[in-house]
Design a protein around this motif. Structure first.
Motif, PDB file in Angstrom:
ATOM      1  N   THR A 329       0.827  -1.207   0.000  1.00  9.57           N
ATOM      2  CA  THR A 329       0.000   0.000   0.000  1.00  9.57           C
ATOM      3  C   THR A 329       0.861   1.258   0.000  1.00  9.57           C
ATOM      4  O   THR A 329       0.632   2.179  -0.797  1.00  9.57           O
ATOM      5  CB  THR A 329      -0.934   0.016   1.219  1.00  9.57           C
ATOM      6  N   ILE A 330       1.865   1.299   0.873  1.00  9.53           N
ATOM      7  CA  ILE A 330       2.760   2.467   0.936  1.00  9.53           C
ATOM      8  C   ILE A 330       3.520   2.621  -0.375  1.00  9.53           C
ATOM      9  O   ILE A 330       3.635   3.733  -0.921  1.00  9.53           O
ATOM     10  CB  ILE A 330       3.737   2.322   2.114  1.00  9.53           C
ATOM     11  N   GLY A 331       4.037   1.507  -0.903  1.00  5.41           N
ATOM     12  CA  GLY A 331       4.809   1.567  -2.142  1.00  5.41           C
ATOM     13  C   GLY A 331       3.982   2.056  -3.325  1.00  5.41           C
ATOM     14  O   GLY A 331       4.445   2.875  -4.116  1.00  5.41           O
ATOM     15  N   LEU A 332       2.737   1.575  -3.436  1.00  2.00           N
ATOM     16  CA  LEU A 332       1.897   1.993  -4.553  1.00  2.00           C
ATOM     17  C   LEU A 332       1.440   3.439  -4.408  1.00  2.00           C
ATOM     18  O   LEU A 332       1.308   4.154  -5.403  1.00  2.00           O
ATOM     19  CB  LEU A 332       0.689   1.056  -4.673  1.00  2.00           C
ATOM     20  N   LEU A 333       1.191   3.876  -3.175  1.00  2.00           N
ATOM     21  CA  LEU A 333       0.846   5.285  -2.983  1.00  2.00           C
ATOM     22  C   LEU A 333       2.035   6.185  -3.332  1.00  2.00           C
ATOM     23  O   LEU A 333       1.851   7.278  -3.894  1.00  2.00           O
ATOM     24  CB  LEU A 333       0.405   5.525  -1.537  1.00  2.00           C
ATOM     25  N   TRP A 334       3.261   5.728  -3.014  1.00  2.00           N
ATOM     26  CA  TRP A 334       4.431   6.489  -3.442  1.00  2.00           C
ATOM     27  C   TRP A 334       4.533   6.489  -4.973  1.00  2.00           C
ATOM     28  O   TRP A 334       4.862   7.514  -5.583  1.00  2.00           O
ATOM     29  CB  TRP A 334       5.718   5.883  -2.874  1.00  2.00           C
ATOM     30  N   PHE A 335       4.236   5.353  -5.594  1.00  2.00           N
ATOM     31  CA  PHE A 335       4.281   5.248  -7.057  1.00  2.00           C
ATOM     32  C   PHE A 335       3.302   6.236  -7.697  1.00  2.00           C
ATOM     33  O   PHE A 335       3.637   6.907  -8.686  1.00  2.00           O
ATOM     34  CB  PHE A 335       3.955   3.810  -7.473  1.00  2.00           C
ATOM     35  N   ILE A 356       0.910  17.886   2.120  1.00  2.00           N
ATOM     36  CA  ILE A 356       1.181  17.683   3.538  1.00  2.00           C
ATOM     37  C   ILE A 356       0.037  16.918   4.202  1.00  2.00           C
ATOM     38  O   ILE A 356       0.262  16.023   5.026  1.00  2.00           O
ATOM     39  CB  ILE A 356       1.423  19.043   4.215  1.00  2.00           C
ATOM     40  N   LEU A 357      -1.199  17.253   3.857  1.00  2.00           N
ATOM     41  CA  LEU A 357      -2.348  16.538   4.421  1.00  2.00           C
ATOM     42  C   LEU A 357      -2.336  15.069   3.996  1.00  2.00           C
ATOM     43  O   LEU A 357      -2.661  14.175   4.788  1.00  2.00           O
ATOM     44  CB  LEU A 357      -3.647  17.212   3.982  1.00  2.00           C
ATOM     45  N   SER A 358      -1.962  14.811   2.745  1.00  2.00           N
ATOM     46  CA  SER A 358      -1.839  13.424   2.297  1.00  2.00           C
ATOM     47  C   SER A 358      -0.756  12.696   3.081  1.00  2.00           C
ATOM     48  O   SER A 358      -0.948  11.543   3.512  1.00  2.00           O
ATOM     49  CB  SER A 358      -1.520  13.387   0.795  1.00  2.00           C
ATOM     50  N   LEU A 359       0.385  13.352   3.302  1.00  2.00           N
ATOM     51  CA  LEU A 359       1.485  12.727   4.043  1.00  2.00           C
ATOM     52  C   LEU A 359       1.107  12.467   5.496  1.00  2.00           C
ATOM     53  O   LEU A 359       1.581  11.503   6.107  1.00  2.00           O
ATOM     54  CB  LEU A 359       2.726  13.611   3.985  1.00  2.00           C
ATOM     55  N   ALA A 360       0.245  13.319   6.079  1.00  2.00           N
ATOM     56  CA  ALA A 360      -0.198  13.096   7.455  1.00  2.00           C
ATOM     57  C   ALA A 360      -0.933  11.767   7.580  1.00  2.00           C
ATOM     58  O   ALA A 360      -0.761  11.029   8.557  1.00  2.00           O
ATOM     59  CB  ALA A 360      -1.091  14.249   7.914  1.00  2.00           C
ATOM     60  N   PHE A 361      -1.746  11.432   6.572  1.00  2.00           N
ATOM     61  CA  PHE A 361      -2.453  10.144   6.602  1.00  2.00           C
ATOM     62  C   PHE A 361      -1.530   8.992   6.204  1.00  2.00           C
ATOM     63  O   PHE A 361      -1.698   7.873   6.689  1.00  2.00           O
ATOM     64  CB  PHE A 361      -3.678  10.203   5.684  1.00  2.00           C
ATOM     65  N   ILE A 362      -0.549   9.267   5.334  1.00  2.00           N
ATOM     66  CA  ILE A 362       0.455   8.251   5.029  1.00  2.00           C
ATOM     67  C   ILE A 362       1.178   7.855   6.314  1.00  2.00           C
ATOM     68  O   ILE A 362       1.456   6.675   6.573  1.00  2.00           O
ATOM     69  CB  ILE A 362       1.459   8.770   3.987  1.00  2.00           C
ATOM     70  N   ILE A 392      -7.860   5.552   6.437  1.00  2.00           N
ATOM     71  CA  ILE A 392      -6.522   6.154   6.304  1.00  2.00           C
ATOM     72  C   ILE A 392      -6.073   6.138   4.849  1.00  2.00           C
ATOM     73  O   ILE A 392      -5.590   7.145   4.315  1.00  2.00           O
ATOM     74  CB  ILE A 392      -5.514   5.403   7.199  1.00  2.00           C
ATOM     75  N   THR A 393      -6.246   4.984   4.180  1.00  2.00           N
ATOM     76  CA  THR A 393      -5.849   4.874   2.775  1.00  2.00           C
ATOM     77  C   THR A 393      -6.670   5.794   1.896  1.00  2.00           C
ATOM     78  O   THR A 393      -6.146   6.421   0.957  1.00  2.00           O
ATOM     79  CB  THR A 393      -5.989   3.420   2.304  1.00  2.00           C
ATOM     80  N   PHE A 394      -7.971   5.896   2.179  1.00  2.00           N
ATOM     81  CA  PHE A 394      -8.848   6.744   1.363  1.00  2.00           C
ATOM     82  C   PHE A 394      -8.409   8.200   1.417  1.00  2.00           C
ATOM     83  O   PHE A 394      -8.261   8.854   0.375  1.00  2.00           O
ATOM     84  CB  PHE A 394     -10.294   6.609   1.842  1.00  2.00           C
ATOM     85  N   ILE A 465      -5.149  -4.941  -5.977  1.00  2.00           N
ATOM     86  CA  ILE A 465      -4.707  -3.597  -6.383  1.00  2.00           C
ATOM     87  C   ILE A 465      -3.392  -3.611  -7.165  1.00  2.00           C
ATOM     88  O   ILE A 465      -3.294  -2.930  -8.200  1.00  2.00           O
ATOM     89  CB  ILE A 465      -4.615  -2.673  -5.145  1.00  2.00           C
ATOM     90  N   PRO A 466      -2.342  -4.353  -6.751  1.00  2.00           N
ATOM     91  CA  PRO A 466      -1.124  -4.350  -7.577  1.00  2.00           C
ATOM     92  C   PRO A 466      -1.374  -4.818  -9.002  1.00  2.00           C
ATOM     93  O   PRO A 466      -0.822  -4.234  -9.958  1.00  2.00           O
ATOM     94  CB  PRO A 466      -0.188  -5.310  -6.825  1.00  2.00           C
TER      95      PRO A 466
END
Length: 511
Positions: A329-335, A356-362, A392-394, A465-466
């Motif tokens: 999940t973290i890797g694909l969100l970074w992608f 920044i708001l996205s990173l707060a949930f990351i 959190i993912t949403f 998802i992948p």
């Protein structure tokens, strides 16, 4: 406002003393004497971005390591403990990012550094590294004043050190941005920057004082540190629209390089560096939890599993599954983030705020991992844990989509032509950014409707998802082909009807 790009002089035609012609930063760096202590700030900024991203991310550890007994209801825990910790985490994360944003703006003004500035920056970083400890005190003892007092004092010291950096930089103008060096308004720049930098420390100073009298007011003042810059811009905008007056700051808008205008350019490179740091640290925190909690005791392996390490490790199977699912999940969100900023040509402050708001949930994903890794203990909290993970993912992915939407509003300035409306990558980027919000929202509602299969739904989502990302470009091409075919068929039908009407006589048409 970013500094204008300076033109490189031709051979033998370098700018003379007092000519006022700006010189590129890289040329200035090459012209520095080897014996001089003055140097470019690139490595200092990279170090600062890495450290600030680490500090902002490890704030989640006191929240993620909150122990919840398998027999205890997650709803009760959230109400009693987790909700407070999550609220404090979001506030302190955003305050750290405010310090990072101030650091970005500060070193857009100061382009070169010397030993004194490097040491002052290290002192600032030292205080920032102490913030996670103060946050742990705040999260564990929210009603005790010392934790919030210590956090506020650290924020005040950070602001004061940044103010000293400003004063030192203007005292040695050769360290400043070339645009400011040749400007006749250096005093205005200095006052303006100091005023903005000291806003946060003043609010934190008041929060430290009120922490001993009325703690809720202290939390409100710390919250103002986050929203005050944008609130002040909104009030100024309303005053201008209603009264039609412009104050001195508005009149000097064309001179400002250190402001909170949401349309003002932000350093795209530093946004990417800070974001990459957050993603990397969040992914690293997952394996630290595996190393700490999922290594069997040698004595237990000998007595319970007769020396079979493989059999002992099989007990932690769901934990490993949760780790790999969270890492994917973290890797694909970074992608997705990487793909988005690949086509971003200029980042604005509004895009930086949404990032920044996205990173707060990351940063909250380690909490999701901790909750879903409890599946092995057969607790009663599978549905709640899955729903927290989906939420959190949403929000992490939805704020990424908001960055894209904001960029489209000013696409000529912010996006590459391929990613604009009608560009060949526009539909693919839209699908890539919409995938995680749609899937996480769908999984959330499916777990509400089919609670008996909540765990299976969650694991299926992590597996699908992948492969969905791999097949996404093919799916988008097929969808676009079908849409074009339907539209061409409809257009052909309309043309045929018009031709038939043209062939009919006026009497036939009326009938």
């Amino acid at each position: 406002m970013s500094a204008p790009r300076a033109t490189t002089p031709g051979p033998g035609l370098g700018p003379g003393p007092g000519s006022g012609e700006p010189v590129p930063v890289h040329s200035r760096a090459l012209d520095l004497d080897l014996g001089s202590s003055t140097q470019t700030s690139h490595r200092l900024l990279a170090y600062s971005d890495a450290l600030l991203s680490i500090i902002a991310t490890v704030m989640i550890l006191p929240v993620a390591h909150t122990k919840i007994h398998p027999d205890q209801k997650l709803g009760e825990s959230v109400q009693q403990l987790l909700l407070t910790k999550i609220a404090v985490y979001l506030m302190t994360f955003l305050i750290v990012t405010v310090a990072w944003a101030a650091h970005v703006r500060l070193f857009q003004v100061i382009e070169l550094i010397d030993d004194v500035l490097a040491l002052l920056n290290l002192a600032c970083m030292m205080i920032i590294t102490f913030l996670p400890y103060t946050f742990s005190l705040m999260a564990s003892f929210p009603e005790v004043p010392f934790g919030i007092f210590l956090f506020s004092v650290c924020a005040v010291v950070i602001g004061l050190i940044q103010a000293v950096i400003v004063v030192y930089g203007f005292y040695h103008p050769h360290l400043l941005n070339q645009q400011i060096q040749v400007s006749e308004n250096q005093n205005f720049y200095k006052r303006h920057i100091l005023k903005i930098i000291l806003r946060g420390p003043i609010l934190c100073f008041l929060a430290a004082i009120f922490s001993f009298f009325f703690i809720p007011l202290s939390y409100i003042l710390l919250g103002l540190v986050i929203v005050f810059p944008h609130l002040s811009r909104f009030i100024t905008w309303c005053k201008t629209k209603i009264l039609g007056q412009r104050n001195e700051e508005e009149e000097h808008h064309s001179l400002e390089t250190f402001s909170f205008y949401l349309s003002e350019p932000l350093s795209k490179e530093r946004v990417e560096a800070f974001s990459d740091g957050v993603y990397a640290i969040v992914a690293t925190l997952l394996i630290l939890d595996i190393c700490e909690d999922n290594v069997p005791d040698p004595r237990e392996v000998r007595e319970k599993f007769h020396g079979s390490l493989l059999e002992a490790l099989s007990e932690y199977g769901p934990n490993y599954l949760a780790y790999f699912g969270s890492f994917v999940t973290i890797g694909l969100l970074w992608f997705v983030h990487h793909s988005l900023f690949l086509y971003v040509t200029k980042a604005t402050r509004l895009m930086g705020l949404l990032n920044i708001l996205s990173l707060a949930f990351i940063g909250g994903l380690p909490l999701a991992y901790q909750l879903t890794s409890e599946f092995a203990e057969k607790s009663h909290n599978e549905i709640e844990a899955i729903q927290v993970s989906c939420v959190i993912t949403f929000f992490a992915s939805m704020f990424q989509f908001a960055i894209w939407t904001t960029a489209l509003l000013h696409e000529r300035e912010t996006l590459h032509p391929f990613a604009r409306y009608g560009g060949k990558e526009h539909a693919f980027m839209f699908a890539k950014l919409a995938l995680y919000p749609c899937v996480s929202l769908g999984a959330f509602f499916l777990t509400c409707l089919l609670s008996e299969f909540s765990t299976e739904i969650f694991h299926l989502m992590q597996i699908v998802i992948p492969f969905a990302f791999l097949a996404l470009r093919i799916f988008v091409r097929i969808s676009l082909t079908l849409i074009k075919s339907v539209m061409s068929f409809s257009r052909r039908k309309v043309v045929l009807l018009e031709e038939e009407e043209a062939c009919l006589s006026p009497t036939d048409t009326l009938s």
